[in-house]
Design a protein around this motif. Structure first.
Motif, short mmCIF file in Angstrom:
data_model
loop_
_atom_site.label_atom_id
_atom_site.label_comp_id
_atom_site.label_asym_id
_atom_site.label_seq_id
_atom_site.Cartn_x
_atom_site.Cartn_y
_atom_site.Cartn_z
N ILE A 95 -0.58 -4.42 -1.55
CA ILE A 95 -1.14 -4.22 -2.83
C ILE A 95 -1.49 -2.84 -3.18
O ILE A 95 -1.00 -2.18 -4.34
CB ILE A 95 -2.38 -5.04 -3.19
CG1 ILE A 95 -2.15 -6.42 -3.03
CG2 ILE A 95 -3.18 -4.66 -4.47
CD1 ILE A 95 -3.63 -7.38 -3.04
N THR A 96 -2.06 -2.08 -2.24
CA THR A 96 -2.07 -0.52 -2.33
C THR A 96 -0.70 0.03 -2.33
O THR A 96 0.18 -0.20 -1.49
CB THR A 96 -2.84 -0.24 -1.26
OG1 THR A 96 -4.30 -0.86 -1.09
CG2 THR A 96 -2.92 1.48 -1.14
N PRO A 97 -0.42 0.91 -3.46
CA PRO A 97 0.73 1.22 -3.67
C PRO A 97 1.47 2.19 -2.37
O PRO A 97 2.47 2.15 -2.15
CB PRO A 97 0.44 2.29 -5.03
CG PRO A 97 -0.35 1.56 -5.71
CD PRO A 97 -1.57 1.21 -4.65
N TYR A 98 0.53 3.01 -1.87
CA TYR A 98 0.99 3.71 -0.74
C TYR A 98 1.43 2.92 0.40
O TYR A 98 2.59 3.17 0.93
CB TYR A 98 -0.15 4.75 -0.36
CG TYR A 98 0.28 5.63 0.99
CD1 TYR A 98 1.37 6.47 0.93
CD2 TYR A 98 -0.14 5.49 2.29
CE1 TYR A 98 1.86 7.19 2.07
CE2 TYR A 98 0.14 6.11 3.19
CZ TYR A 98 1.25 7.09 3.29
OH TYR A 98 1.55 7.51 4.67
N PHE A 99 0.81 1.93 0.67
CA PHE A 99 1.07 1.06 1.74
C PHE A 99 2.26 0.45 1.37
O PHE A 99 3.12 0.23 2.20
CB PHE A 99 0.03 -0.26 2.08
CG PHE A 99 -1.15 0.47 2.37
CD1 PHE A 99 -1.33 1.67 3.12
CD2 PHE A 99 -2.55 -0.34 2.30
CE1 PHE A 99 -2.38 2.21 3.79
CE2 PHE A 99 -3.72 0.27 2.78
CZ PHE A 99 -3.76 1.46 3.59
#
Length: 329
Positions: free
Chosen positions: A66-70
């Motif tokens: 969900i976290t864009p970087y991940f």
């Protein structure tokens, strides 16, 4: 494979090479591929892993996508593995420390040949008999770590704000209490502020804290409708995005009244404009380096820490560089 070899009119070893992606003559490869298609041949991965003691699978442990970087990191690691004919076993932890350890035990049970991990368990037990590469967190000299140059990124943010006229700035971050590579963003920023003779403050929140505390911090530094800071450096683009919304809710303009720089290099919809001006992590290079290391035949000789260079990208939340300040960047 014997049936394929007979159909193609080639040796069994030639079929094996084609199946395993090894170089053979083009005419042989085409004949084998045609025979594979005609006979509907499929590799029995379970049988192959028993014979070779390899699954050709690498586990990637990450909190979420969900976290864009991940999500971006997951994409590039998967692509790097696919290029090498490996599969990715995706393991979500949702920051659950026990799940991190459970996934590692699963790999020990021969469900994968190695691990690439972005972890948050302070007591994580890493087995010595499995290739294990970490991202952003240094464990020991025997566990290779790959990270962006976070210190240089923080220092770069300070210089970029100074070059755009900022004189009083703040660093805002929410993150883990673990000592890890991203913690160096603050140290680099402070170093850059000192070099530029800028005054600065730091607002640090631990994981789980309410981000509304950032709003409280900003309001405490409002005087006569103006913010005392003319520049903000946020520990991630996600924090920067939320802080920008807070600033606009306080009737402050970005970048006219306050300039903001984030960290990560996140783009809207994954491949379009940057969500803010940002220090860009070389995500594709991080993924390639992790995969090269976890698959290295000489794993024990790998360096304990590799830091890859970052860059600055304008995302519309900073002003143009002042001509007289260009020398500082």
């Amino acid at each position: 494979m014997s049936d394929v070899a007979r159909e193609a009119g080639v040796a069994l070893g030639t079929v094996s090479k084609v199946i395993n992606g090894q170089p053979v003559g083009e005419s042989y490869r085409l004949r084998v591929e045609a025979a594979v298609k005609k006979l509907d041949y499929r590799i029995n991965n379970s049988a192959r892993s028993l014979k070779t003691d390899q699954t050709r699978t690498i586990a990637f442990i990450v909190p979420n996508t969900i976290t864009p970087y991940f999500a971006l990191l997951t994409h590039h690691i998967n692509m790097a593995l696919e290029k090498r004919s490996y599969k990715m076993l995706l393991c979500f932890t949702e920051y659950d420390r026990d799940r991190e350890q459970e996934f590692i035990q699963m790999v020990r049970n021969r469900r994968a040949d190695g691990v690439i991990a972005l972890t948050y368990n302070p007591h994580l037990e890493i087995p010595e008999d499995i290739p294990f590469v970490t991202i952003d967190r240094f464990f020991s000299v025997s566990v290779p770590c790959v990270a962006a140059d976070n210190f240089a990124g923080g220092r770069m943010a300070a210089h970029e704000l100074a070059a755009r006229g900022c004189r009083r700035v703040a660093f805002m971050r929410i993150g883990s209490t673990l000592t890890n590579e991203p913690s160096k963003r603050r140290d680099g920023f402070i170093s850059g502020c000192l070099e530029e003779n800028m005054s600065y403050e730091c607002m640090l929140l631990e994981d789980g804290a309410s981000e509304e505390e950032f709003g409280v911090f900003l309001k405490e530094h409002m005087i006569g409708g103006r913010l005392e800071f003319d520049g903000l450096f946020c520990g991630t683009d996600t924090v920067a995005y939320r802080v920008i919304r807070m600033l606009r809710g306080m009737n402050l303009r970005v970048p006219e009244d306050v300039q903001v720089i984030g960290f990560d290099g996140i783009r809207m919809f994954g491949d379009q404009d940057y969500v803010c001006s940002t220090i860009v992590q070389p995500v594709a290079a991080i993924a390639e380096t992790c995969v090269n290391m976890v698959l290295s035949p000489d794993f024990g000789a790998l360096p304990p820490l590799i830091c890859l260079p970052v860059s600055y990208a304008d995302g519309g939340t900073t002003k143009p560089v002042i001509e007289s300040e260009k020398r500082a960047i």
